[in-house]
Structure formats: structure tokens, C-alpha cells
Design a protein around this motif. Structure first.
Motif, PDB file in Angstrom:
ATOM      1  N   GLU A   1      39.953  31.068  36.433  1.00 36.63           N
ATOM      2  CA  GLU A   1      40.030  30.519  37.785  1.00 36.63           C
ATOM      3  C   GLU A   1      38.825  30.900  38.743  1.00 36.63           C
ATOM      4  O   GLU A   1      38.369  30.128  39.524  1.00 36.63           O
ATOM      5  CB  GLU A   1      41.331  30.610  38.492  1.00 36.63           C
ATOM      6  N   MET A   2      38.653  32.049  38.497  1.00 35.63           N
ATOM      7  CA  MET A   2      37.496  32.977  39.248  1.00 35.63           C
ATOM      8  C   MET A   2      36.119  32.111  38.900  1.00 35.63           C
ATOM      9  O   MET A   2      35.351  31.661  39.812  1.00 35.63           O
ATOM     10  CB  MET A   2      37.484  34.462  38.717  1.00 35.63           C
TER      11      MET A   2
ATOM     12  N   ALA B   1      35.858  28.851  40.405  1.00 34.69           N
ATOM     13  CA  ALA B   1      35.518  28.776  41.749  1.00 34.69           C
ATOM     14  C   ALA B   1      34.095  29.224  41.963  1.00 34.69           C
ATOM     15  O   ALA B   1      33.512  28.888  43.229  1.00 34.69           O
ATOM     16  CB  ALA B   1      36.539  29.977  42.577  1.00 34.69           C
ATOM     17  N   VAL B   2      33.606  30.212  41.279  1.00 37.22           N
ATOM     18  CA  VAL B   2      32.146  30.881  41.492  1.00 37.22           C
ATOM     19  C   VAL B   2      30.997  30.169  40.965  1.00 37.22           C
ATOM     20  O   VAL B   2      30.120  29.506  41.685  1.00 37.22           O
ATOM     21  CB  VAL B   2      32.350  32.364  41.061  1.00 37.22           C
TER      22      VAL B   2
ATOM     23  N   GLN C   1      44.424  35.719  47.177  1.00 39.63           N
ATOM     24  CA  GLN C   1      43.540  34.905  46.412  1.00 39.63           C
ATOM     25  C   GLN C   1      42.460  34.267  46.785  1.00 39.63           C
ATOM     26  O   GLN C   1      42.139  33.069  46.565  1.00 39.63           O
ATOM     27  CB  GLN C   1      44.788  33.785  45.710  1.00 39.63           C
TER      28      GLN C   1
ATOM     29  N   LEU D   1      38.781  39.282  43.825  1.00 39.53           N
ATOM     30  CA  LEU D   1      39.957  38.831  45.042  1.00 39.53           C
ATOM     31  C   LEU D   1      39.949  39.646  46.059  1.00 39.53           C
ATOM     32  O   LEU D   1      39.682  41.111  45.686  1.00 39.53           O
ATOM     33  CB  LEU D   1      41.316  38.589  44.043  1.00 39.53           C
TER      34      LEU D   1
ATOM     35  N   ILE E   1      37.845  35.034  47.819  1.00 41.90           N
ATOM     36  CA  ILE E   1      37.003  35.882  47.642  1.00 41.90           C
ATOM     37  C   ILE E   1      36.219  35.935  49.039  1.00 41.90           C
ATOM     38  O   ILE E   1      36.093  34.864  49.737  1.00 41.90           O
ATOM     39  CB  ILE E   1      35.692  35.271  46.915  1.00 41.90           C
TER      40      ILE E   1
ATOM     41  N   GLN F   1      38.366  29.882  48.471  1.00 42.62           N
ATOM     42  CA  GLN F   1      39.724  29.872  47.675  1.00 42.62           C
ATOM     43  C   GLN F   1      39.599  30.028  46.052  1.00 42.62           C
ATOM     44  O   GLN F   1      38.646  29.196  45.579  1.00 42.62           O
ATOM     45  CB  GLN F   1      40.523  28.705  47.990  1.00 42.62           C
ATOM     46  N   VAL F   2      40.488  30.724  45.524  1.00 41.89           N
ATOM     47  CA  VAL F   2      40.363  30.964  43.872  1.00 41.89           C
ATOM     48  C   VAL F   2      41.925  30.330  43.536  1.00 41.89           C
ATOM     49  O   VAL F   2      42.954  30.757  43.862  1.00 41.89           O
ATOM     50  CB  VAL F   2      40.299  32.285  43.584  1.00 41.89           C
TER      51      VAL F   2
END
Ligand code: NCD
Ligand code: ZN
Length: 386
Positions: free
Chosen positions: A43-44, A47-48, A368, A269, A370, A357-358
Motif C-alpha cells: 500500500e505504501m 501511495a508513493v 496511516q 507512516l 505520510i 493517505q496510505v
């Protein structure tokens, strides 16, 4: 089109008369390149990775410190495929220097066309470095193979924990190792990653052309006092003294091809920044500063602040210097062609977002997210023009 600090007085005048008075408002640049990123997985990563292009970047050198670390060509290839689902940016992959890596792994890595470098983390100095290097000597055959195959060695340049080593002197204490490796393997291309000290900048200058350094945007803003008590600014190596920050700004604006951008954008996180969720990590703050969506913008903000303070001359920031630091120098060192795409910088009153948001809307826990570097601060806007 606005230009910056060119020798032409017309350009300088038209710039000074700019609507906003901001140094880089209206500046057009080639796409930037970021030669040190942490994209994580799961999931990170989702998001990134999409934020790479928001920072004006179209090629990234991806660090291998996942859990478990990336030590095989297959793993690197699978990771590259996974990242590609989330970004169009070109990804240059790396392996994690580890006892399981042999000269044969290096040959396969070169042949794959996917791997551009091997990252060395001294054991225990930073995030996910438990499997790092204790003794460089055991890797001499690997370094020799890398020299022969012309793969880059990426060094996290901090001496491992010891009685007389602190976060403040660990980088300087590592420099004899840099000189030693360069002397033993003079044709090996080496990057001293995320330089934070004047001593490291000088050491790289003293080495031959095969030894270069990346510089992060956050280290051009921060000093140690900004880190103490603020987990968002905590990363390894830690920001050092005002004189060190000045040395980084001078190197990044020098036009010397040995110094180029590697953001070391390293998302964690908020929960991990606040003191860890894991039983064994309670009270420990994860090291890493997240800058990915603002890679180019933050560099320009740092340069502009340095001009405003009078520590860097505006004339220094000509297009050759800016384009060199933001992409040209690194691309030449890693031998990647520019994409031909371009970005435009403008001053529109944008601010760095408060958080990212992650894990989608189900992940509502406040941990949750960053928190980006310079959350809520003014930042240049960036758009892709071709
Ligand atoms: C990086 C991370 O979080 O992966 N952290 C950091 O503080 N820079 C690892 C690293 O590059 O040291
Ligand atoms: Zn890093």
C-alpha cells in the motif's frame, strides 16, 4: 520564457520584472532525474510511486532496502514490474549488498539491463539495514566484478555504531573507507549517497571522476537543531551544522558534475515516525524524510532561499547549473538518455499538502498517513508541458 541568472542582462531584467518576484516563476526545464528514492512495497508503494511525476521527475534510481532486501535479479525485476503499475517513470533498479551476492550475481545483474547499481548499507545505521555490511573486505571479489561489469556502487556513507561514533561524526568517519575503496577499485563508479557534510563534499571532490555524490533537498534546508525533537525531519544521515548545509548548497550550485540530485525520499507512516507500532520499536522514530511529490520544487526553494540569504549568488543559478544538478549530471553518470519531456515551474501560492493517505479510505487511523517534508509550507507549482 523566463530564464534564470543568465549572463544576458535582458533576461535578468525580464526576470526581475516578473509578476511574482519569485526567482523561478515561469522557468521551463527538462524533466528532472532522482537518483535515490525509496518506493517501498504494498500500500505504501501504491501511495508513493504515483507522486514521482508530481515532482517533475521521469527517471528514478530505486533503493533495494525492502524487507527482505532485494538481493537477486529476479526479485529486482518483479519489484520493477510492481512499481510500473503505479507510475510511468523510468526505474533503474538496484541490489542490496549482502553475503549472498557473488561475482556471478553481478554478471547476471549487468546482463539483465534492469540493475544499475548495488547499494551498500553499513549494518545497523538506518532503516532496514540489519542485513547490511559489517566488513567490506569480504566483498572485494564482488566489487571487482562490478568494476569489470561497470555497475555502480552506491554507498550509504556512515561508519557503523561504535563507542566513539555518533550521528554527528559517522559520515566523516566513513570517508577513509571511501578513499580506500576508490584506491583499490579506481575504475569502479561510486556514488557517496546523501552527503551531509562539508567533509564529504570535499572528499568526493578529491577523488577521481568515477566518484560522485548525491545531495538531497532536505539537507539543503535543515540543520541538526531542526531534527532534534522533530521526527518528520529525522533521517539518516542526520542534517549537520550550518557550515555543512552551506557546503551542500555550494556544491549543488557549483555546476560540478560530481554533485547531483538524489532525494532519498523515504516515506514512513506517521505511526512509525511517532514511535513505532511494533512492540520492539516502541519509542523509536523511523528514519526518513518524504519529499517525492516536490523533488524539483524543493530544490528550487532551497536555492532561492540561499540566494535570499546572500550565501549563493543568483548568477550561479544559470540554466546549465540547474539542469545539471536536477538531471543532466546524474543521467550522464548513470548513462541514461534524457526523455525529451519538459516541466514548467510557477509561483501560484501552492502549499505542501498536510499529509498523504496510505491504504485508501478504509485506513482511517491517524497513523496511516505520510507527512511530507515542509508540510503546509509555500511551494512552487509544477506542470508537465511536453
Ligand atoms: C531510508 C529509509 O527509510 O529507507 N532512511 C533514511 O533515513 N534515509 C534508508 C536510508 O537511505 O538510509
Ligand atoms: Zn536512502
Amino acid at each position: 520564457m523566463a530564464t534564470v541568472g543568465t549572463s544576458s542582462s535582458d533576461d535578468a531584467k525580464s526576470h526581475a520584472a516578473g509578476r511574482t518576484g519569485r526567482l523561478f516563476d515561469g522557468l521551463s526545464l527538462p524533466a528532472s532525474a532522482d537518483f535515490h528514492v525509496h518506493l517501498r512495497d504494498g500500500e505504501m508503494m501504491a501511495a508513493v510511486a504515483p507522486t514521482i511525476v508530481r515532482g517533475g521527475v521521469d527517471v528514478v534510481f530505486v533503493m533495494p532496502n525492502l524487507v527482505p532486501p532485494i538481493t537477486t535479479v529476479e526479485h529486482a525485476f518483479a519489484y520493477q514490474q510492481a512499481i510500473a503499475k503505479h507510475t510511468d517513470a523510468q526505474t533503474l533498479m538496484s541490489l542490496y549488498l549482502h553475503p549472498s551476492i557473488t561475482p556471478d550475481t553481478i554478471k547476471q545483474a549487468k546482463k539483465s539491463g534492469v540493475i544499475f547499481g548495488v547499494k551498500s548499507y553499513p549494518a545497523g545505521v538506518t532503516t532496514n539495514s540489519a542485513s547490511g555490511v559489517v566488513n567490506y573486505e569480504q566483498f572485494y571479489p564482488v566489487f571487482q566484478a562490478m568494476e569489470e561489469e561497470d555497475l555502480v556502487l552506491n554507498l550509504h556513507g556512515e561508519a557503523p555504531p561504535a563507542d566513539d561514533i555518533t550521528v554527528l561524526n559517522a559520515e566523516e568517519a566513513f570517508l577513509p573507507t571511501l578513499f580506500d575503496l576508490h584506491k583499490r577499485f579506481p575504475r569502479l563508479r561510486i556514488v557517496l549517497e546523501h552527503c551531509t557534510t562539508g567533509a564529504a563534499v570535499e572528499a568526493v571532490a578529491k577523488c577521481g571522476p568515477n566518484v560522485v555524490a548525491t545531495i538531497t533537498p532536505h539537507h539543503m534546508f535543515l540543520i541538526i537543531d531542526d531534527v532534534v525533537g522533530d521526527p518528520i525531519n529525522f533521517c539518516k544521515p542526520v542534517a549537520k551544522l550550518p557550515a555543512d548545509r552551506l557546503a551542500l548548497l555550494k556544491a549543488a550550485t557549483s555546476g560540478n558534475p560530481k554533485y547531483f540530485l538524489g532525494t532519498d525520499s523515504a516515506p514512513h507512516l506517521l505511526g512509525a515516525k511517532r514511535g513505532g507500532l511494533d512492540m520492539h520499536q516502541v519509542g523509536k522514530c523511523a528514519a526518513g524524510v518524504f519529499t517525492q511529490p516536490y523533488a524539483t520544487q524543493l530544490v528550487l526553494e532551497a536555492f532561492e532561499a540561499a540566494v535570499a540569504k546572500g550565501v549563493v549568488k543568483q548568477e550561479q543559478l544559470n540554466l546549465t547549473t540547474l539542469e545539471g544538478f536536477l538531471g543532466d549530471f546524474g543521467r550522464k553518470f548513470y548513462r541514461v538518455e534524457p526523455s525529451g519531456r519538459r516541466i514548467k515551474i510557477s509561483a501560484k501560492g501552492e502549499q505542501v499538502v498536510p499529509s498523504i493517505q496510505v491504504g485508501g479510505s478504509n485506513a482511517n487511523s491517524s497513523g496511516q498517513v505520510i507527512i511530507p517534508f515542509r508540510q503546509n509550507n509555500p511551494i512552487y507549482s509544477l506542470e508537465w508541458t511536453s
